[in-house]
Design a protein around this motif. Structure first.
Motif, PDB file in Angstrom:
ATOM      1  N   GLU A   1       1.073  -1.389  -0.209  1.00  0.00           N
ATOM      2  CA  GLU A   1       0.176  -0.136   0.198  1.00  0.00           C
ATOM      3  C   GLU A   1       0.844   1.066  -0.288  1.00  0.00           C
ATOM      4  N   LEU A   2       2.144   1.229   0.643  1.00  0.00           N
ATOM      5  CA  LEU A   2       2.957   2.570   0.989  1.00  0.00           C
ATOM      6  C   LEU A   2       3.480   2.568  -0.816  1.00  0.00           C
ATOM      7  N   ARG A   3       3.846   0.844  -1.194  1.00  0.00           N
ATOM      8  CA  ARG A   3       4.777   1.772  -2.668  1.00  0.00           C
ATOM      9  C   ARG A   3       3.523   2.056  -3.783  1.00  0.00           C
ATOM     10  N   ALA A   4       2.364   1.593  -3.507  1.00  0.00           N
ATOM     11  CA  ALA A   4       1.314   2.337  -4.768  1.00  0.00           C
ATOM     12  C   ALA A   4       0.855   3.635  -4.392  1.00  0.00           C
ATOM     13  N   ARG A   5       1.018   4.357  -2.917  1.00  0.00           N
ATOM     14  CA  ARG A   5       0.614   5.227  -2.566  1.00  0.00           C
ATOM     15  C   ARG A   5       2.172   6.669  -2.713  1.00  0.00           C
ATOM     16  N   CYS A   6       2.765   5.793  -2.840  1.00  0.00           N
ATOM     17  CA  CYS A   6       4.329   6.810  -3.594  1.00  0.00           C
ATOM     18  C   CYS A   6       3.935   6.474  -4.674  1.00  0.00           C
ATOM     19  N   ALA A   7       4.034   5.767  -5.959  1.00  0.00           N
ATOM     20  CA  ALA A   7       3.934   5.799  -6.962  1.00  0.00           C
ATOM     21  C   ALA A   7       3.431   7.064  -7.754  1.00  0.00           C
ATOM     22  N   PRO A   8       4.496   7.252  -9.072  1.00  0.00           N
ATOM     23  CA  PRO A   8       5.055   6.997  -9.551  1.00  0.00           C
ATOM     24  C   PRO A   8       7.107   7.425  -8.844  1.00  0.00           C
ATOM     25  N   TYR A   9       6.758   7.451  -7.681  1.00  0.00           N
ATOM     26  CA  TYR A   9       8.003   8.261  -7.248  1.00  0.00           C
ATOM     27  C   TYR A   9       8.463   6.824  -6.428  1.00  0.00           C
ATOM     28  N   LEU A  10       9.832   6.178  -5.848  1.00  0.00           N
ATOM     29  CA  LEU A  10      10.241   4.730  -5.401  1.00  0.00           C
ATOM     30  C   LEU A  10       9.727   5.338  -3.735  1.00  0.00           C
ATOM     31  N   SER A  11       9.253   4.763  -3.157  1.00  0.00           N
ATOM     32  CA  SER A  11       9.056   4.875  -2.011  1.00  0.00           C
ATOM     33  C   SER A  11      10.230   4.904  -0.819  1.00  0.00           C
ATOM     34  N   PRO A  12      10.568   5.956  -0.094  1.00  0.00           N
ATOM     35  CA  PRO A  12      11.934   5.883   0.282  1.00  0.00           C
ATOM     36  C   PRO A  12      12.091   5.246   1.645  1.00  0.00           C
ATOM     37  N   MET A  13      10.803   4.295   2.224  1.00  0.00           N
ATOM     38  CA  MET A  13      11.312   3.099   2.026  1.00  0.00           C
ATOM     39  C   MET A  13      11.692   1.531   1.284  1.00  0.00           C
ATOM     40  N   ASP A  14      11.120   1.329   0.426  1.00  0.00           N
ATOM     41  CA  ASP A  14      12.137   0.619  -0.633  1.00  0.00           C
ATOM     42  C   ASP A  14      13.295   1.252  -0.495  1.00  0.00           C
ATOM     43  N   MET A  15      13.830   2.539  -0.668  1.00  0.00           N
ATOM     44  CA  MET A  15      15.106   2.854  -1.172  1.00  0.00           C
ATOM     45  C   MET A  15      15.841   2.991  -0.254  1.00  0.00           C
ATOM     46  N   LEU A  16      15.427   2.976   1.258  1.00  0.00           N
ATOM     47  CA  LEU A  16      16.229   2.667   2.746  1.00  0.00           C
ATOM     48  C   LEU A  16      15.898   1.550   2.604  1.00  0.00           C
ATOM     49  N   ARG A  17      15.866   0.351   2.577  1.00  0.00           N
ATOM     50  CA  ARG A  17      15.774  -1.272   2.621  1.00  0.00           C
ATOM     51  C   ARG A  17      16.772  -1.260   1.667  1.00  0.00           C
ATOM     52  N   CYS A  18      16.399  -1.157   0.459  1.00  0.00           N
ATOM     53  CA  CYS A  18      17.987  -1.350  -0.480  1.00  0.00           C
ATOM     54  C   CYS A  18      19.727  -0.901  -0.230  1.00  0.00           C
ATOM     55  N   MET A  19      19.227   0.325   0.283  1.00  0.00           N
ATOM     56  CA  MET A  19      20.617   0.879   0.545  1.00  0.00           C
ATOM     57  C   MET A  19      20.762  -0.072   1.220  1.00  0.00           C
ATOM     58  N   LEU A  20      20.551  -0.413   2.656  1.00  0.00           N
ATOM     59  CA  LEU A  20      21.187  -0.916   3.839  1.00  0.00           C
ATOM     60  C   LEU A  20      21.513  -2.449   3.795  1.00  0.00           C
ATOM     61  N   ASP A  21      21.022  -2.912   2.201  1.00  0.00           N
ATOM     62  CA  ASP A  21      21.065  -4.439   1.857  1.00  0.00           C
ATOM     63  C   ASP A  21      22.507  -4.357   1.207  1.00  0.00           C
ATOM     64  N   GLU A  22      22.678  -2.914   0.201  1.00  0.00           N
ATOM     65  CA  GLU A  22      23.850  -2.688   0.298  1.00  0.00           C
ATOM     66  C   GLU A  22      25.093  -2.049   1.489  1.00  0.00           C
ATOM     67  N   LEU A  23      25.075  -1.917   2.113  1.00  0.00           N
ATOM     68  CA  LEU A  23      25.812  -1.561   3.045  1.00  0.00           C
ATOM     69  C   LEU A  23      26.556  -2.374   3.478  1.00  0.00           C
ATOM     70  N   TRP A  24      25.305  -2.749   4.477  1.00  0.00           N
ATOM     71  CA  TRP A  24      25.489  -3.920   5.497  1.00  0.00           C
ATOM     72  C   TRP A  24      27.044  -4.452   4.815  1.00  0.00           C
ATOM     73  N   PRO A  25      28.162  -5.507   5.323  1.00  0.00           N
ATOM     74  CA  PRO A  25      28.900  -6.210   5.081  1.00  0.00           C
ATOM     75  C   PRO A  25      27.882  -7.775   4.669  1.00  0.00           C
ATOM     76  N   ALA A  26      26.768  -8.480   5.946  1.00  0.00           N
ATOM     77  CA  ALA A  26      26.015  -9.694   5.846  1.00  0.00           C
ATOM     78  C   ALA A  26      24.723  -8.693   5.389  1.00  0.00           C
ATOM     79  N   GLY A  27      24.841  -8.200   4.947  1.00  0.00           N
ATOM     80  CA  GLY A  27      22.653  -7.768   4.353  1.00  0.00           C
ATOM     81  C   GLY A  27      21.948  -7.063   5.404  1.00  0.00           C
ATOM     82  N   ALA A  28      21.025  -6.492   4.893  1.00  0.00           N
ATOM     83  CA  ALA A  28      20.112  -6.586   5.559  1.00  0.00           C
ATOM     84  C   ALA A  28      18.394  -7.265   4.856  1.00  0.00           C
ATOM     85  N   HIS A  29      17.738  -7.333   5.921  1.00  0.00           N
ATOM     86  CA  HIS A  29      16.106  -7.603   4.955  1.00  0.00           C
ATOM     87  C   HIS A  29      15.212  -7.974   6.418  1.00  0.00           C
TER      88      HIS A  29
END
Ligand SMILES: O=C(O)CCC(=O)C(=O)O
Ligand SMILES: [Fe+2]
Length: 256
Positions: free
Chosen positions: A86-114
């Protein structure tokens, strides 16, 4: 005590989970005008209120609201993935900042993030929180083991960070205050009674006071007492989640 950054980075996370810093601000995590526009989209769909803190508006349920009641725990998990979408849909067509944060944490943290799982089920992440003008968001702490006692998932956490992306800020007030000392859960619960929090005057001067601007990201140790000062004349809108840390070799987990 706290540090300011222009990007989310690994040293900042390490200083927070290691207890060196109590808070970190990432200025313009998303551009301020984009934050505002995303905020308008999110608010268009309306919002409800915390079951146990009705002065605060929210979209999506917080696990904190379940208060160990089986029917509410069931409702929480039942709505979790729907809330994320629902949050993703409300943000569209913009990227949900929460999705961006989740991706960035996964990329940054050596063991990933989920996404965190509890009782074998995926948790919700990305609560939209609305603090209306004049409302005092009282001092409290957020400790997962209080909400999910007797779970290995909660007790194995060595740090819990609150993580907020601010989308709309009032012209005045709306500052985040943090007291850099622990209040035991028993002490806090005895003082708060039936209310979700206590008046900040009972805690003396805060050790950190941060006034975010639209687009900023703030991470802080949620097990420390924190509060938000009343804002005027606009509402204050943020996207919120927690980050759980176990050790460097384990993935970070997020939930709301
Ligand atoms: O909105 C804020 O600045 C902090 C809200 C809060 O209590 C939290 O994220 O745990
Ligand atoms: Fe909190």
């Amino acid at each position: 005590m706290y540090s300011e950054h222009s990007t989310l980075n690994l040293p900042l996370l390490e200083r927070l989970v290691g207890g060196t810093d109590v808070a970190a601000v990432v200025r313009s995590f998303i551009p301020p005008d984009l934050a505002f526009r995303i905020g308008e989209r999110i608010l268009c769909g309306g919002f409800s209120r915390y079951i146990n803190a009705p002065s605060i508006g929210r979209i999506g349920m917080a696990f904190y609201e379940t208060e160990r009641r089986p029917a509410l725990v069931e409702k929480y998990f039942d709505e979790a993935l729907r809330g994320i979408r629902e949050l993703r849909a409300r943000c569209a067509p913009y990227l949900s900042p929460m999705d961006m944060l989740r991706c960035m944490l996964d990329e940054l943290w050596p063991a990933g993030a989920h996404l965190a799982t509890l009782y074998g089920r995926k948790m919700h992440v990305g609560l939209s929180r609305v603090v209306e003008p004049g409302v005092h968001f009282l001092a409290h702490h957020d400790i997962f083991a209080k909400d999910a006692p007797d779970t290995q998932e909660a007790h194995s956490l060595r740090a819990q960070l609150a993580c907020n992306v601010y989308l709309q800020m009032p012209e005045r007030g709306g500052a985040l205050q943090i007291w850099d000392r622990l209040m035991t859960p028993a002490d806090f619960d005895a003082r708060r009674g039936d209310c979700y929090g206590i008046h900040p005057d009972l805690l003396g001067r805060p050790d950190v006071e941060l006034r975010p601007q639209a687009g900023d990201l703030i991470l802080f140790d949620s097990t420390k007492m924190h509060a938000v000062t009343p804002g005027q004349p606009q509402p204050r809108l943020s996207l919120s989640c927690f980050i759980g840390y176990r050790d460097r070799a384990s993935p970070l987990v997020f939930w709301s």
